[in-house]
Design an enzyme around this catalytic site. Structure first.
Site, mmCIF file in Angstrom:
data_model
loop_
_atom_site.group_PDB
_atom_site.id
_atom_site.type_symbol
_atom_site.label_atom_id
_atom_site.label_comp_id
_atom_site.label_asym_id
_atom_site.label_seq_id
_atom_site.Cartn_x
_atom_site.Cartn_y
_atom_site.Cartn_z
ATOM 1 N N GLY A 15 -71.221 4.054 24.405
ATOM 2 C CA GLY A 15 -70.019 4.368 23.641
ATOM 3 C C GLY A 15 -68.864 3.455 23.990
ATOM 4 O O GLY A 15 -68.558 3.241 25.166
ATOM 5 N N GLY A 17 -65.721 4.004 22.784
ATOM 6 C CA GLY A 17 -64.480 4.696 22.485
ATOM 7 C C GLY A 17 -63.512 4.519 23.640
ATOM 8 O O GLY A 17 -63.652 3.612 24.466
ATOM 9 N N PHE A 18 -62.534 5.397 23.740
ATOM 10 C CA PHE A 18 -61.545 5.266 24.807
ATOM 11 C C PHE A 18 -62.197 5.356 26.188
ATOM 12 O O PHE A 18 -61.889 4.573 27.080
ATOM 13 C CB PHE A 18 -60.470 6.350 24.665
ATOM 14 C CG PHE A 18 -59.542 6.116 23.506
ATOM 15 C CD1 PHE A 18 -58.642 5.066 23.525
ATOM 16 C CD2 PHE A 18 -59.571 6.946 22.397
ATOM 17 C CE1 PHE A 18 -57.782 4.843 22.468
ATOM 18 C CE2 PHE A 18 -58.716 6.734 21.330
ATOM 19 C CZ PHE A 18 -57.816 5.683 21.362
ATOM 20 N N GLY A 19 -63.116 6.312 26.383
ATOM 21 C CA GLY A 19 -63.744 6.478 27.689
ATOM 22 C C GLY A 19 -64.585 5.290 28.082
ATOM 23 O O GLY A 19 -64.416 4.719 29.176
ATOM 24 N N VAL A 83 -77.897 5.163 21.244
ATOM 25 C CA VAL A 83 -78.784 5.685 22.280
ATOM 26 C C VAL A 83 -79.345 7.017 21.791
ATOM 27 O O VAL A 83 -78.589 7.950 21.496
ATOM 28 C CB VAL A 83 -78.039 5.865 23.617
ATOM 29 C CG1 VAL A 83 -78.921 6.584 24.632
ATOM 30 C CG2 VAL A 83 -77.615 4.510 24.157
ATOM 31 N N GLU A 178 -51.273 15.971 9.904
ATOM 32 C CA GLU A 178 -50.939 14.602 9.539
ATOM 33 C C GLU A 178 -51.491 14.234 8.165
ATOM 34 O O GLU A 178 -50.805 13.594 7.356
ATOM 35 C CB GLU A 178 -51.457 13.646 10.616
ATOM 36 C CG GLU A 178 -50.663 13.757 11.913
ATOM 37 C CD GLU A 178 -51.314 13.046 13.095
ATOM 38 O OE1 GLU A 178 -50.587 12.690 14.048
ATOM 39 O OE2 GLU A 178 -52.541 12.852 13.067
ATOM 40 N N ASP A 315 -65.081 13.250 25.449
ATOM 41 C CA ASP A 315 -65.543 14.387 24.649
ATOM 42 C C ASP A 315 -66.951 14.828 24.993
ATOM 43 O O ASP A 315 -67.404 15.883 24.538
ATOM 44 C CB ASP A 315 -65.484 14.039 23.151
ATOM 45 C CG ASP A 315 -64.060 13.864 22.656
ATOM 46 O OD1 ASP A 315 -63.150 14.408 23.312
ATOM 47 O OD2 ASP A 315 -63.858 13.195 21.639
ATOM 48 N N ALA A 326 -57.555 11.634 23.590
ATOM 49 C CA ALA A 326 -57.765 10.265 24.055
ATOM 50 C C ALA A 326 -57.466 10.110 25.540
ATOM 51 O O ALA A 326 -58.183 9.401 26.255
ATOM 52 C CB ALA A 326 -56.900 9.302 23.243
#
Length: 509
Positions: A15, A17-19, A83, A178, A315, A326
């Site tokens: 991944g 993403g942010f992590g 994966v 939003e 997450d 995030a």
């Protein structure tokens, strides 16, 4: 890129993403070889997806290429793929990509595959109410939102016209608020005066949630401010309202008033999240537990119980009821990287992950946002300035920040929307994908089935040819056997990956 050596510690990160991305960057100067595996070639800044969906930003501004981000990091190898399974005993991950499957070995594994949209057991709702978790989702919603006004302008029946001009957003958290606010501004401010047969200002925007408050986690004061601002925008807020069905032309809800139907051609879902299927597979392989959302229940140091070599971050992990935001992903990714560096230096590890809450933010409308930072609660224009600064800070790359500011200026200070282009392919891609599936996966299945059928047919022919009526075994004729050069009949088809008929079909494809 520097040449890898066999003895270096292998870190596989699932991944980007942010992590995953922040973990990889934190390991830049470590004595490790990193393999970063992601299902797309870009890092997605999810908090701004709603601005792609409503025509403010382009997808490129919130999704920079991974290879460009890490181009100066010599110890990283970026691979495309999903994966699908983890062999915790052999320490390998199995990966699927278009037209290919492969495996990658690891010494330490960091899993940060993010989250998927949850429809609470009603996944068929997705066809009519797309979520907001990917670029594909945002582009599909953009096509549906702008297309709705175009089709409303063509309708002769007022009821049909109203159905096309009714927009329903399910979920009153930050994403839902939003989205509802931006659609209302789009209709009442940006598109006004551009159509001959409809008045976009008459569009209905309805925000639905089963809870009793918008932005419930922000506290009563900010929740009340957001609700008041939504009402000023003309958004109809329906709280304590449960969605029971969604179809192509409307949505069924249960309210305090009873069962109701809202006629609407454009619906969007922002009501819940769940861990991806990989979380369940990894938990089963490692003997770990999962929570109700499917996230892996980890040790205090973010590792899986009994497997200190596997970290789950963002997450993917369930720890101390941390929210799926995030900052949790960023901080847990950096923490996992620090634990790896400490291990390699022979230092003590196993410290508890300490999350520092930097607050939550959500825009409600132009120049109006709410921000909750500890005991500080900001709203209105000051909250919006805080939101602007934080989002610019975490957008990756100077180019992305610069173009985002330009497009925000056009949208917020003017009346235009820089990204209104949408296509029929974007509108119908979800249905087409479900109908036809992944062409590479479909071909793999067809070829596997054809090979199995050919093998069975060849075995039957061999059995018949190799036995006389009296039961005496004889030499099979050369006409019925496949030669190394390609052979004939079913065996040759098997060597080519299919029966003769399917081989021709494959050739046509």
């Amino acid at each position: 890129m520097a040449e890898r050596t066999a003895h270096r510690h292998r870190v596989v990160i699932v991944g980007a993403g942010f992590g995953g991305l922040f973990a990889a960057k934190a390991l830049k100067n470590a004595d490790v070889d990193i393999t970063l595996i992601n299902g797309t070639a870009y890092h997605l800044f999810q908090p701004l997806l709603y601005q792609v969906a409503t025509g403010i930003l382009s997808e490129g501004e919130i999704a920079p290429p991974i290879r460009e981000i890490v181009r100066k990091q010599d110890n990283i190898d970026v691979k495309l793929g999903w994966v699908t399974d983890v062999d915790v005993e052999a320490k390998k991950v199995k990966v699927t990509a278009p037209s290919i499957e492969y495996e990658v070995g690891y010494d330490t594994l960091i899993v940060g595959a993010g989250a998927s949209q949850s429809y609470f057991g009603n996944d068929h709702f997705a066809d009519h109410a797309p979520g907001m978790k990917s670029i594909d989702d945002a582009l599909e919603l953009r096509a549906r939102i702008f297309g709705a006004f175009e089709l409303a302008d063509l309708q002769q029946d007022p009821a049909d016209q109203e159905r096309w001009m009714t927009f329903v957003v399910v979920g009153a958290g930050p994403t839902g608020v939003e989205m509802a606010g931006q659609i209302a501004e789009l209709a009442h401010r940006n598109l006004a005066g551009q159509y001959k047969h409809i008045d976009p200002r008459k569009a209905r925007v309805i925000l639905i949630d089963a809870v009793d408050a918008v932005l419930k986690t922000f506290g009563d004061r900010l929740s009340t401010h957001a609700l008041r601002q939504l009402h000023l925008l003309g958004v109809e807020v329906e709280l304590e309202t449960k969605v029971v069905d969604v179809d192509a032309t409307g949505i069924e809800v249960e309210t305090k008033r009873g069962h109701e139907r809202i006629e609407s051609m454009t619906k969007m879902w922002a009501a819940g999240v769940a861990a991806p299927p990989l979380a369940r597979k990894l938990a089963e392989a490692a003997g770990a537990q999962t929570d109700r959302a499917g996230r892996i229940m980890v040790e205090p140091d973010c590792t899986l119980p009994g497997h200190p070599e596997i970290f789950a971050v963002g997450d993917m992990m369930s720890l101390d009821r941390l929210p799926g935001v995030a900052q949790v992903a960023i901080q847990s990714g950096r923490f996992a990287a620090d634990q790896i560096k400490r291990r390699l230096k022979g230092k003590e590890t196993g410290q508890k992950f300490q999350y520092f809450d930097k607050g939550s933010m959500a825009t409600v409308s132009r120049f109006n946002a709410v921000a909750s930072i500890g005991k500080i609660h900001l709203s209105g224009f000051i909250g919006w300035l805080m939101w602007l600064a934080v989002h610019l800070l975490y957008l990756v790359g100077f180019k992305n920040r610069f173009t985002a500011v330009v497009h925000w200026f056009v949208s917020f200070f003017g009346r235009g929307r820089s990204e209104r282009v949408s296509t029929f392919q974007q509108s119908y891609a979800r249905i087409a994908t479900r109908e036809y599936g992944d062409p590479f996966e479909r071909r793999r299945v067809e070829e596997a089935e054809a090979a199995a059928a050919a093998e069975k047919e060849a075995a039957a022919e061999k059995a018949v040819a190799g036995t006389t009526p009296s039961g005496t075994t004889v030499q099979a004729s050369s006409a019925s056997t496949a030669s190394p050069a390609g052979g004939t009949g079913a065996a040759a088809a098997a060597a080519k990956g299919g029966t003769p008929a399917k081989a021709k079909a494959a050739g046509r494809r």
